[in-house]
Design a protein around this motif. Sequence first.
Motif, short mmCIF file in Angstrom:
data_model
loop_
_atom_site.label_atom_id
_atom_site.label_comp_id
_atom_site.label_asym_id
_atom_site.label_seq_id
_atom_site.Cartn_x
_atom_site.Cartn_y
_atom_site.Cartn_z
N VAL A 52 86.88 42.11 8.67
CA VAL A 52 85.38 41.20 8.88
C VAL A 52 84.48 42.21 8.88
O VAL A 52 83.20 42.13 8.35
N LEU A 53 84.45 43.46 9.47
CA LEU A 53 83.41 44.26 9.45
C LEU A 53 83.11 44.81 8.22
O LEU A 53 81.85 45.28 7.75
N TRP A 54 83.91 45.12 7.19
CA TRP A 54 83.82 45.55 5.84
C TRP A 54 82.90 44.37 5.21
O TRP A 54 82.05 44.76 4.29
N LEU A 55 83.12 43.23 5.44
CA LEU A 55 82.38 42.10 4.75
C LEU A 55 80.93 41.79 5.41
O LEU A 55 80.13 41.25 4.74
N ILE A 56 80.70 42.56 6.59
CA ILE A 56 79.60 42.43 7.08
C ILE A 56 78.54 43.32 6.13
O ILE A 56 77.18 43.06 6.11
N ILE A 252 82.31 33.30 -1.14
CA ILE A 252 83.55 33.94 -0.93
C ILE A 252 83.88 34.76 0.22
O ILE A 252 84.90 34.58 0.89
N TYR A 253 82.90 35.55 0.41
CA TYR A 253 82.85 36.60 1.62
C TYR A 253 82.78 35.81 2.94
O TYR A 253 83.70 36.16 3.86
N LEU A 276 73.69 36.68 9.77
CA LEU A 276 73.36 37.69 9.15
C LEU A 276 72.20 37.46 7.87
O LEU A 276 71.54 38.47 7.38
N PHE A 277 72.55 36.24 7.33
CA PHE A 277 71.80 35.95 6.36
C PHE A 277 70.30 35.68 6.52
O PHE A 277 69.66 36.23 6.05
N THR A 278 70.00 35.06 7.92
CA THR A 278 68.71 35.08 8.60
C THR A 278 68.34 36.47 8.65
O THR A 278 67.03 36.63 8.58
#
Length: 619
Positions: A52-56, A252-253, A276-278
């Motif tokens: 999860v942290l890598w995908l952040i 995907i992520y 995170l998008f916002t």
Amino acid sequence: MESRDHSDQPKPAGQQDGQPKEEKENLKGEAFNYDDILEHLGQIGKFQLRTVLWLIVPALFPAFVTMSLTFTGGVPDYRCFVDGCDEVESQGQDGMDYFSPPWLNNTIPGWEGESSSTDNRVKKQCYVYNHTWNNVEECLAGSDVGIDQEIQCNEWVYDDSIFGSTVVTDFELVCDDENKRPIPGMAYMAGNVFGPVLFGFLSDKTGRKPAFTLSVILLSILVTSAAFSTNIITFSVLRFLSAICNIGFFDIYFVWGVEAVGGKYRVAVGFMFQVLFTTGAAVLGIIAYFVRDWRKLHLIMGVPIFTFVSLYWMVPESIRWLIAKKRYKEAKELILKASKVNKKSIPDHLLVIPNQHLSEQQEKEMAVFTIQSEEILIKENRTTTTMDSTENSEEGVMDILRSTVMVKRIVILMTAWFACVMSYYGITFAANNISRNFYINYELIMLVEIPAYVFFIYITEKIGRRLTISAGLMISGLGCLITGLLPADQEVMQVVFSLIGKFFVSTVLAALYAGTIELFPTETRAIAMGICSTFGRFGGIVAPLLADAGSRIDPALPYIIFAIANIAVGVLCFLLPETKNLPLPNNIQEAIDMEKHTISLRRCCKKNDETVIPPFGKK
């Protein structure tokens, strides 16, 4: 049963030989049922948390690409270049404002007029007096020229107080070409329609890792290439293709991260990616404030995306996807690796590869035999006709269309998605039309989404999905209506009510995801969700058109349209059933039976849930 050496794997605390109760507990669960495996592995152990942290890391960039047109496509104020008066060497000298020098009253028709009509705006921005000016002194002195001596100009001066260079200034999308301004925005939103389908298929077919890597490479190339566009058509085509890759990149992520953790943490991980998008959209506003050249901004967005290719070697493939594709050997290797990282042990029977000694043909024959056995058992038990048809026939989208109740439901939700997505993007794109403090207004409009998502989690459990959607749309519409009706000099109040509109439309958008899923049966849930959300993206295509109309005709126009749409659809959504605390329908009959929950509003607020939500009935 396959055996495995546990000598190098630590045992959970308290597990010792000669404890039959714990051994019986360890024998529970099915082989390669990932939820059962997570009971031993941990819902979000160190291994999953690392994923999860890598995908952040890449989670900010989809917002960069989506919202970038707010800045790269910004429309500054502009006027005709006056030959002889607009001398480069005199601009900004002697305290003279280069964009609004005092001689404009003598050289551009209608400049001194206070009318805000469209005709007067066009005259001020697109026409000059047909007169030869020799120097600035002559421009200040003026000359006797008449209305019949006006000509259209072919060169312009732009106010760079808000925007530096944009696609509007570089490609001169003004006057006769101003109708081309919405094309990049519409192209991007159109790409959002195709992206989920294309990359959803690739992700399910090839895996999360290869599909994600492909989206990263293509997105980096497309966003970077857009910086070198030479005309609006090339730029729009690249925006369309960027949208396809960007929405695939995000989806995907998002799925990859949610699949990594147990059910207890899925909502939290999904919520984190939305926040995170916002946050990414807000960070873009800060970058754009300091980098006001649209080409440089595209390079800042596009080049770093390529570095996310490295995640191919950093993030493991989705174990859920590997199990779903029956790639048990690869899944087993990752599960064993995760057990070492999490310092947990997995019972042997959960990692037994099903039918590992059978050929593919034998597996097919066994599957056919199993189906035939189930059919015989159903007949012998003399199951009712309704249950028999439910278990032995597949339901598809055509079955939904045969039901008047389900057609009504999907039409209402399609209109709700359309109005919600149109308002969500439209309010953001129209920010420049109502405030001179453009960057502050943009930051507020983006950051207001974070408390909106938190509010959704709280309010939807209090009053239910239906009232959240209906009341949210109506309050958002009211906020937009007041924004549109306020006079132009009430800028602060316009911003406040536009923020109210954005807050509630963001809440509704989150509620629509949950509500749409809960109103359709299992076998048609995904396709129904796809139909509704795709129709909503057409609202996204309309949004830049309305925002552009606001800049050219009247800033109030888009807000009035958002208000009418949201209030009307909000009233319509009262016809939907309430789904709070209801089980998900397994078939169309159970979905139809939910109509009994289309009841008076006062029941939504009752504290006794048993009174509000009786069990499913049968027709």
